[in-house]
Design a protein around this motif. Sequence first.
Motif, PDB file in Angstrom:
ATOM      1  N   ASP A   4      -4.184  -6.619  -0.061  1.00  0.00           N
ATOM      2  CA  ASP A   4      -4.497  -6.078  -1.388  1.00  0.00           C
ATOM      3  C   ASP A   4      -5.177  -7.128  -2.263  1.00  0.00           C
ATOM      4  OD1 ASP A   4      -3.409  -3.667  -0.670  1.00  0.00           O
ATOM      5  OD2 ASP A   4      -1.456  -4.052  -1.601  1.00  0.00           O
ATOM      6  N   LYS A  21      -8.791  -7.488  -1.081  1.00  0.00           N
ATOM      7  CA  LYS A  21      -9.583  -6.323  -1.487  1.00  0.00           C
ATOM      8  C   LYS A  21      -9.895  -6.375  -2.978  1.00  0.00           C
ATOM      9  CE  LYS A  21      -7.942  -3.005   2.004  1.00  0.00           C
ATOM     10  NZ  LYS A  21      -7.138  -1.777   2.231  1.00  0.00           N
ATOM     11  N   GLN A  22      -8.887  -6.762  -3.776  1.00  0.00           N
ATOM     12  CA  GLN A  22      -9.087  -6.833  -5.219  1.00  0.00           C
ATOM     13  C   GLN A  22     -10.151  -7.859  -5.567  1.00  0.00           C
ATOM     14  OE1 GLN A  22      -7.873  -4.866  -7.593  1.00  0.00           O
ATOM     15  NE2 GLN A  22      -9.124  -5.994  -9.081  1.00  0.00           N
ATOM     16  N   ASP A  35       0.617  -6.970   3.645  1.00  0.00           N
ATOM     17  CA  ASP A  35       0.032  -5.955   2.776  1.00  0.00           C
ATOM     18  C   ASP A  35      -0.393  -6.549   1.440  1.00  0.00           C
ATOM     19  OD1 ASP A  35       0.388  -3.974   4.672  1.00  0.00           O
ATOM     20  OD2 ASP A  35       2.347  -3.369   3.902  1.00  0.00           O
TER      21      ASP A  35
END
Length: 281
Positions: free
Chosen positions: A203, A206-207, A199
């Motif tokens: 993240d 994606k950031q 996860d």
Amino acid sequence: MKHLGLLGRYLPEFGAIIGQMQHDLFHIYTVDAHTLQLVENLRRLWLPEFKQKFPISAQAIRHVAKVELLYIAGLYHDIAKGRGGDHSELGCVDAQAFCERHGLSKRDTELVVWLVRNHLFMSVTAQRKDISDPEVIWEFASYVKDQEHLDYLFILTVADINATNPTMWNSWRASLMRQLYLETKRALRRGLDFPIDADMISDEHKQRALEIIIERNVDIMEAEAIWETIEEEYFIRSNGDEIAWNTEAILRHRPSDKPLIAITPLVDVIFLVPVKFLFTP
């Protein structure tokens, strides 16, 4: 020493592989020629002209404590070919005998033997396993255990692949080896008691993609709407640059009934990526 017949006399086990052919689809040299080419490749990593072609290996070899252990492991990595059985395991016996005969410490002997036993492990992992999977990286890092073993194994593997035949080392293998090395290095720094959090990786990717998208004035709401239709595994296995590039391609393409084929250069190779298979409508 080989041309004068001294190497085969000094190391009888090496004398047994002189002129021995390798019947596979990869090696184009005899076992002894391949072995000496590997040793030569280790030496070349110290030369300025090879630092650009092998930047990570050239940097790593300058930081290993005892480069001579690499040369010994290189000499013995294929020494047991043609005897029947697992040549990596059989070669460990010869390598250990050499180290003990020449007064190497127990720690150095164990490292040489470990390298001979595992000289194929990194290339097999990079080419046959999904190294974008955090669990694969954690398992590999757990086996390697520390940065020292990783550096020695990486250098030996790169030298070995390049000694197989002139066409074996290409941008694809270089990319896989670099990715496995850097991801394992990262895992070791994090600590083996803390497995990679999928996860967290998702993240982070994606950031990074959002930062790129904002810089290019792409609508964030539209981008995130596309991401909601994608399985989380995609964000784990793709870095931020790839996610941003694919997202932009989808947004530029809409609306259209025609299939989307996106093209991007990678080193000297052009990859055709059918984006429609990455994203569900």
